[in-house]
Design a protein around this motif. Structure first.
Motif, PDB file in Angstrom:
ATOM      1  N   ARG A 158      -1.597 -10.123   6.559  1.00 54.20           N
ATOM      2  CA  ARG A 158      -2.621  -9.368   5.833  1.00 54.20           C
ATOM      3  C   ARG A 158      -2.345  -7.891   6.059  1.00 54.20           C
ATOM      4  NH1 ARG A 158      -7.464 -12.180   8.876  1.00 54.20           N
ATOM      5  NH2 ARG A 158      -5.999 -11.678  10.526  1.00 54.20           N
ATOM      6  N   GLN A 159      -2.414  -7.118   4.995  1.00 53.06           N
ATOM      7  CA  GLN A 159      -2.155  -5.682   5.097  1.00 53.06           C
ATOM      8  C   GLN A 159      -3.211  -4.933   4.311  1.00 53.06           C
ATOM      9  OE1 GLN A 159       1.914  -4.086   4.299  1.00 53.06           O
ATOM     10  NE2 GLN A 159       0.904  -3.058   2.602  1.00 53.06           N
ATOM     11  N   MET A 160      -3.779  -3.925   4.935  1.00 55.64           N
ATOM     12  CA  MET A 160      -4.710  -3.026   4.243  1.00 55.64           C
ATOM     13  C   MET A 160      -4.268  -1.602   4.517  1.00 55.64           C
ATOM     14  SD  MET A 160      -8.460  -4.734   4.596  1.00 55.64           S
ATOM     15  CE  MET A 160      -9.084  -3.774   3.235  1.00 55.64           C
ATOM     16  N   GLN A 161      -4.269  -0.796   3.466  1.00 56.39           N
ATOM     17  CA  GLN A 161      -3.886   0.602   3.584  1.00 56.39           C
ATOM     18  C   GLN A 161      -4.935   1.470   2.900  1.00 56.39           C
ATOM     19  OE1 GLN A 161      -0.223   0.238   1.398  1.00 56.39           O
ATOM     20  NE2 GLN A 161       1.005   0.234   3.268  1.00 56.39           N
ATOM     21  N   THR A 162      -5.258   2.575   3.536  1.00 57.05           N
ATOM     22  CA  THR A 162      -6.115   3.588   2.939  1.00 57.05           C
ATOM     23  C   THR A 162      -5.204   4.701   2.458  1.00 57.05           C
ATOM     24  OG1 THR A 162      -7.887   3.029   4.483  1.00 57.05           O
ATOM     25  CG2 THR A 162      -8.055   5.146   3.333  1.00 57.05           C
ATOM     26  N   TRP A 163      -5.262   4.992   1.175  1.00 56.01           N
ATOM     27  CA  TRP A 163      -4.424   6.018   0.549  1.00 56.01           C
ATOM     28  C   TRP A 163      -5.296   7.197   0.126  1.00 56.01           C
ATOM     29  CZ3 TRP A 163       0.890   5.594  -0.597  1.00 56.01           C
ATOM     30  CH2 TRP A 163       1.470   4.353  -0.337  1.00 56.01           C
ATOM     31  N   VAL A 164      -4.794   8.405   0.320  1.00 56.72           N
ATOM     32  CA  VAL A 164      -5.472   9.627  -0.109  1.00 56.72           C
ATOM     33  C   VAL A 164      -4.459  10.466  -0.872  1.00 56.72           C
ATOM     34  CG1 VAL A 164      -6.641  11.748   0.644  1.00 56.72           C
ATOM     35  CG2 VAL A 164      -7.063   9.595   1.855  1.00 56.72           C
ATOM     36  N   LYS A 165      -4.906  11.085  -1.956  1.00 55.43           N
ATOM     37  CA  LYS A 165      -4.016  11.939  -2.740  1.00 55.43           C
ATOM     38  C   LYS A 165      -4.083  13.365  -2.199  1.00 55.43           C
ATOM     39  CE  LYS A 165      -2.576  13.019  -7.413  1.00 55.43           C
ATOM     40  NZ  LYS A 165      -2.873  12.806  -8.837  1.00 55.43           N
ATOM     41  N   PHE A 166      -2.939  13.845  -1.739  1.00 57.49           N
ATOM     42  CA  PHE A 166      -2.783  15.207  -1.247  1.00 57.49           C
ATOM     43  C   PHE A 166      -1.936  15.979  -2.249  1.00 57.49           C
ATOM     44  CE2 PHE A 166      -3.573  12.634   2.520  1.00 57.49           C
ATOM     45  CZ  PHE A 166      -4.510  13.406   3.199  1.00 57.49           C
ATOM     46  N   PRO A 167      -1.795  17.300  -2.088  1.00 56.48           N
ATOM     47  CA  PRO A 167      -0.949  18.059  -3.017  1.00 56.48           C
ATOM     48  C   PRO A 167       0.471  17.486  -3.133  1.00 56.48           C
ATOM     49  CG  PRO A 167      -2.241  19.575  -1.711  1.00 56.48           C
ATOM     50  CD  PRO A 167      -2.484  18.191  -1.146  1.00 56.48           C
ATOM     51  N   GLU A 168       0.998  16.917  -2.042  1.00 53.11           N
ATOM     52  CA  GLU A 168       2.350  16.353  -2.084  1.00 53.11           C
ATOM     53  C   GLU A 168       2.377  14.927  -2.630  1.00 53.11           C
ATOM     54  OE1 GLU A 168       0.823  15.769   2.203  1.00 53.11           O
ATOM     55  OE2 GLU A 168       0.643  17.275   0.634  1.00 53.11           O
ATOM     56  N   GLY A 169       1.230  14.355  -2.955  1.00 52.02           N
ATOM     57  CA  GLY A 169       1.173  13.009  -3.536  1.00 52.02           C
ATOM     58  C   GLY A 169       0.332  12.059  -2.708  1.00 52.02           C
ATOM     59  N   TRP A 170       0.354  10.788  -3.073  1.00 55.96           N
ATOM     60  CA  TRP A 170      -0.426   9.755  -2.393  1.00 55.96           C
ATOM     61  C   TRP A 170       0.212   9.439  -1.039  1.00 55.96           C
ATOM     62  CZ3 TRP A 170      -5.099   8.091  -3.763  1.00 55.96           C
ATOM     63  CH2 TRP A 170      -5.521   8.343  -5.071  1.00 55.96           C
ATOM     64  N   ARG A 171      -0.627   9.402   0.007  1.00 52.30           N
ATOM     65  CA  ARG A 171      -0.156   9.116   1.352  1.00 52.30           C
ATOM     66  C   ARG A 171      -1.096   8.135   2.037  1.00 52.30           C
ATOM     67  NH1 ARG A 171       3.489  11.161  -0.851  1.00 52.30           N
ATOM     68  NH2 ARG A 171       4.706  12.961  -0.202  1.00 52.30           N
ATOM     69  N   VAL A 172      -0.517   7.266   2.869  1.00 49.64           N
ATOM     70  CA  VAL A 172      -1.312   6.348   3.692  1.00 49.64           C
ATOM     71  C   VAL A 172      -1.862   7.142   4.870  1.00 49.64           C
ATOM     72  CG1 VAL A 172      -1.261   4.275   5.126  1.00 49.64           C
ATOM     73  CG2 VAL A 172       0.113   4.370   3.029  1.00 49.64           C
ATOM     74  N   VAL A 173      -3.176   7.054   5.091  1.00 48.48           N
ATOM     75  CA  VAL A 173      -3.801   7.725   6.235  1.00 48.48           C
ATOM     76  C   VAL A 173      -4.253   6.727   7.294  1.00 48.48           C
ATOM     77  CG1 VAL A 173      -4.485   9.764   4.911  1.00 48.48           C
ATOM     78  CG2 VAL A 173      -6.077   7.828   5.128  1.00 48.48           C
ATOM     79  N   ALA A 174      -4.364   5.460   6.905  1.00 46.75           N
ATOM     80  CA  ALA A 174      -4.734   4.400   7.849  1.00 46.75           C
ATOM     81  C   ALA A 174      -4.197   3.083   7.308  1.00 46.75           C
ATOM     82  CB  ALA A 174      -6.245   4.319   8.032  1.00 46.75           C
ATOM     83  N   ALA A 175      -3.683   2.264   8.224  1.00 43.62           N
ATOM     84  CA  ALA A 175      -3.148   0.965   7.817  1.00 43.62           C
ATOM     85  C   ALA A 175      -3.425  -0.054   8.908  1.00 43.62           C
ATOM     86  CB  ALA A 175      -1.646   1.055   7.560  1.00 43.62           C
ATOM     87  N   HIS A 176      -3.591  -1.286   8.478  1.00 44.69           N
ATOM     88  CA  HIS A 176      -3.801  -2.397   9.412  1.00 44.69           C
ATOM     89  C   HIS A 176      -2.977  -3.576   8.908  1.00 44.69           C
ATOM     90  CE1 HIS A 176      -6.679  -4.520  12.315  1.00 44.69           C
ATOM     91  NE2 HIS A 176      -5.696  -5.364  12.025  1.00 44.69           N
TER      92      HIS A 176
END
Length: 184
Positions: A158-176
């Motif tokens: 099972r994988q969950m990722q929290t993505w946030v869009k920054f000026p440089e693009g979409w990035r994972v900020v938290a993952a499990h």
């Protein structure tokens, strides 16, 4: 309101089903108070201070879902091909970025980067299923998926990722990431 309920602290929640709502959900949410709008705040039944103003949020805008899906697919390709530079790039370079893995607890981009560079490149292939990408507005998303690896028979990941869009693009900020026995 049918399909809606308020929690004990007064926040509106909504039972959302894309088959019923046509894919894009528009929901109302009470935003937290800031000092600048303190005069507009009220005390909720749970004694939490929340704003009395309601904001509208678009959930699952098709163009935003497509952006996150592209970033998610790029991550998956990098993962199974052990493209460490791409993996490092797709996780936010920040000490607050977190990754809880199947066998590791990593705080900060530097710990995640060290883990990636030391990881064995053997048996990384996997098959994804039940991938769900949910976007909230234009800058926040959650990607959830199940996976199976030939190297782990009888197990499901099972994988969950929290993505946030920054000026440089979409990035994972938290993952499990976790692995368990496959349900029967």
């Amino acid at each position: 309101m049918r399909g809606h309920s308020r929690s004990k602290n007064g926040v509106l929640s909504h039972a959302y089903d894309p088959r019923i709502h046509g894919g894009v959900q528009r929901t109302r949410a009470l935003r937290p108070c800031t000092l600048s709008d303190l005069m507009d705040c009220r005390v909720s039944p749970g004694n939490d201070i929340v704003a009395g103003k309601e904001d509208t949020m678009d959930i699952d805008l098709p163009d935003v879902v497509a952006e996150v899906r592209a970033a998610f697919d790029r991550y998956e390709k990098a993962l199974v091909s052990n493209d460490v530079p791409a993996l490092d790039e797709l996780f936010r370079d920040d000490p607050r970025t977190i990754r809880y893995g199947a066998g590791e607890i990593l705080y900060g981009h530097s710990e995640i980067k060290s883990f990636r560079s030391a990881r064995s490149p053997v048996a990384l292939g996997r098959k994804l299923s039940r991938t769900v990408i949910t976007t909230f507005g234009r800058e926040f998303a959650v990607a959830s998926t199940l996976y199976e690896r030939p190297s782990a028979p009888g197990k499901i990941g099972r994988q969950m990722q929290t993505w946030v869009k920054f000026p440089e693009g979409w990035r994972v900020v938290a993952a499990h990431v976790s692995l368990m026995d496959k349900p029967v």
